[in-house]
Design a protein around this motif. Structure first.
Motif, PDB file in Angstrom:
ATOM      1  N   UNK A  32       0.833  -1.208   0.000  1.00 58.48           N
ATOM      2  CA  UNK A  32       0.000   0.000   0.000  1.00 58.48           C
ATOM      3  C   UNK A  32       0.868   1.259   0.000  1.00 58.48           C
ATOM      4  N   UNK A  33       2.012   1.202   0.673  1.00 53.88           N
ATOM      5  CA  UNK A  33       2.952   2.334   0.607  1.00 53.88           C
ATOM      6  C   UNK A  33       3.492   2.495  -0.807  1.00 53.88           C
ATOM      7  N   UNK A  34       3.762   1.374  -1.485  1.00 56.60           N
ATOM      8  CA  UNK A  34       4.202   1.419  -2.880  1.00 56.60           C
ATOM      9  C   UNK A  34       3.145   2.096  -3.744  1.00 56.60           C
ATOM     10  N   UNK A 150       4.402  -4.920  -7.972  1.00 54.77           N
ATOM     11  CA  UNK A 150       3.863  -5.521  -6.748  1.00 54.77           C
ATOM     12  C   UNK A 150       4.550  -6.847  -6.451  1.00 54.77           C
ATOM     13  N   UNK A 151       4.703  -7.671  -7.487  1.00 53.60           N
ATOM     14  CA  UNK A 151       5.338  -8.979  -7.292  1.00 53.60           C
ATOM     15  C   UNK A 151       6.827  -8.833  -7.004  1.00 53.60           C
ATOM     16  N   UNK A 152       7.462  -7.909  -7.692  1.00 51.59           N
ATOM     17  CA  UNK A 152       8.883  -7.656  -7.422  1.00 51.59           C
ATOM     18  C   UNK A 152       9.096  -7.208  -5.989  1.00 51.59           C
ATOM     19  N   UNK A 153       8.265  -6.261  -5.535  1.00 48.80           N
ATOM     20  CA  UNK A 153       8.393  -5.759  -4.169  1.00 48.80           C
ATOM     21  C   UNK A 153       8.112  -6.848  -3.143  1.00 48.80           C
ATOM     22  N   UNK A 324       1.950 -15.105   0.004  1.00 50.43           N
ATOM     23  CA  UNK A 324       2.641 -15.668   1.161  1.00 50.43           C
ATOM     24  C   UNK A 324       3.203 -17.048   0.851  1.00 50.43           C
ATOM     25  N   UNK A 325       2.488 -17.832   0.038  1.00 47.14           N
ATOM     26  CA  UNK A 325       2.953 -19.170  -0.313  1.00 47.14           C
ATOM     27  C   UNK A 325       4.258 -19.145  -1.100  1.00 47.14           C
ATOM     28  N   UNK A 326       4.532 -18.036  -1.785  1.00 46.40           N
ATOM     29  CA  UNK A 326       5.721 -17.934  -2.617  1.00 46.40           C
ATOM     30  C   UNK A 326       6.908 -17.311  -1.889  1.00 46.40           C
ATOM     31  N   UNK A 327       6.682 -16.845  -0.668  1.00 45.96           N
ATOM     32  CA  UNK A 327       7.747 -16.186   0.084  1.00 45.96           C
ATOM     33  C   UNK A 327       8.421 -17.171   1.026  1.00 45.96           C
ATOM     34  N   UNK A 328       9.721 -17.001   1.277  1.00 49.29           N
ATOM     35  CA  UNK A 328      10.397 -17.876   2.239  1.00 49.29           C
ATOM     36  C   UNK A 328       9.869 -17.629   3.641  1.00 49.29           C
ATOM     37  N   UNK A 329       9.761 -18.710   4.412  1.00 50.89           N
ATOM     38  CA  UNK A 329       9.288 -18.567   5.792  1.00 50.89           C
ATOM     39  C   UNK A 329      10.314 -17.785   6.602  1.00 50.89           C
ATOM     40  N   UNK A 330       9.856 -16.880   7.435  1.00 51.47           N
ATOM     41  CA  UNK A 330      10.765 -16.094   8.268  1.00 51.47           C
ATOM     42  C   UNK A 330      11.032 -16.823   9.570  1.00 51.47           C
TER      43      UNK A 330
END
Length: 391
Positions: A32-34, A150-153, A324-330
């Motif tokens: 949303x900031x983007x 959006x996807x890049x960010x 979220x499914x495509x991001x590495x777990x933190x």
């Protein structure tokens, strides 16, 4: 129902636990900031509305995706939003009533009666952006660029942009002069990409050989940039609307390739996603690891007409849960907090509040509790002053 069954959630309806929720919320704020830096204003439409306005213009598929309830005050039927696009169009047309280009963005939960795909959630967190008031291809290019950004960010790489244009099929369908039943059968076959069935339907219902040949060619017109050159030859006899659509696809591809050369561009001229309400370009972003489009959108110039202002419109949306499914777990954030003792000391309270104002997490011990497992530091009293020390 047993106690063991009471924790069960409906199929396709999920809850996000602390680590996931923190990831999703951080991503929501970041995106949303983007959008704010691109000039998009945040709006927050209601979770449910009267179906008369919520479902207008979106076709039967969206109607079937909507949970409906009766309003106890008015007796009218209301729907829990399955998509926020119409709501944003209503805000632009009826509430804001601005002239010229209007850029709006949004984020919120939606609910589906059935998952869109086998792996999809029935309770997505939809996030997106819409651009109203400009009918030029420049608006589509801006929205597509923002979708890819959006996807890049979000940290997603190896993105493929899938481009189509519903005007091509619409123009050929108009030339074919099919009956409604045959139109629906052909549409269903195209959705399934069933070449044999498509050819049989065209052979049985399309009298003009040239039109039949062009319609049959649509299913083969998918792939890289060479598809546009092939389409220019195969569809050369089609009307002006088809030629304009091909020109728009070429301009969009050129612009995106120049701005984001790492994005793969794929064309599918028989893509009919959102056919019942899209009026021009349709697009989707694909990424490895997800069996569905991670974001999609298109032009839908006719939606605002039902709210009294026929405004040009283009936009896209994505699902934060899918991202979220495509991001590495933190890693669990277990060493980023300060433990404070249980005390009524006003100076301690002031020290805690000052640390929180600086963005620190401070957990004050309760009753007999002597330590907090999530903390790696502590507040201790030294010579009358509360200071932070390693735990």
């Amino acid at each position: 129902m047993t106690i063991a069954d009471r924790w069960l959630l409906p199929d396709g309806v999920e809850e996000l636990l602390p680590e996931q929720a923190e990831q999703v919320e951080a991503l929501r704020r970041k995106l949303l900031d983007l959008y704010h830096t691109w000039g998009y204003e945040l709006v927050m439409p209601p979770l449910l509305e009267f179906t008369d306005s919520l479902l207008v213009g979106l076709g039967k598929d969206v109607d079937l995706q909507t949970f409906k309830v009766v309003d106890q005050l008015s007796g009218r039927t209301m729907g829990i939003r399955p998509d926020m696009t119409t709501q944003i169009a209503r805000i632009d047309a009826h509430c804001l009533k601005r002239d010229g280009a209007v850029r709006l963005c949004y984020a919120g939960s939606v609910l589906h009666t059935r998952p869109k795909t086998l792996m999809a959630s029935r309770s997505p967190i939809q996030l997106g952006a819409e651009l109203y008031g400009d009918s030029s291809i420049d608006s589509d290019i801006e929205i597509i660029s923002l979708m890819l950004e959006t996807l890049r960010a979000s940290g997603i790489a190896n993105i493929t942009l899938d481009l189509g244009h519903v005007s091509i099929y619409r123009a050929l369908l108009a030339e074919a002069g099919l009956e409604e039943e045959a139109k629906q059968a052909l549409f269903d076959a195209l959705q399934r990409k069933s070449g044999t069935e498509i050819n049989a339907l065209i052979a049985a219902h399309v009298c003009q050989p040239q039109v039949a040949s062009m319609m049959q060619a649509l299913t083969q017109l998918n792939g890289g940039r060479e598809v546009l050159s092939e389409a220019a030859t195969v569809l050369a006899a089609a009307g002006e609307q088809v030629q304009l659509a091909l020109a728009e696809l070429g301009k969009v591809a050129d612009s995106i390739a120049a701005r984001m050369p790492d994005v793969n561009i794929y064309f599918d001229l028989s893509e009919l996603r959102g056919y019942h309400y899209h009026t021009g370009l349709v697009f989707a972003a694909l990424a490895p690891g997800l069996g569905q489009a991670v974001a999609n959108g298109g032009r839908y110039d006719d939606v605002g007409k039902v709210f009294g202002r026929a405004r040009p419109a283009t936009g896209f949306s994505t699902d934060l849960k899918a991202l979220l499914q495509l991001l590495p777990a933190t890693a669990a954030q277990s060493h980023k907090a300060i433990a404070a003792p249980n005390s009524d000391d006003l100076a301690l309270w002031q020290a805690i509040q000052q640390l929180r104002a600086q963005g620190e997490r401070v957990l004050q011990t309760l009753s007999e509790q002597t330590a907090v497992a999530a903390c790696d530091r502590q507040l201790v009293l030294e010579q009358g002053t509360w200071v932070v020390k390693p735990l």
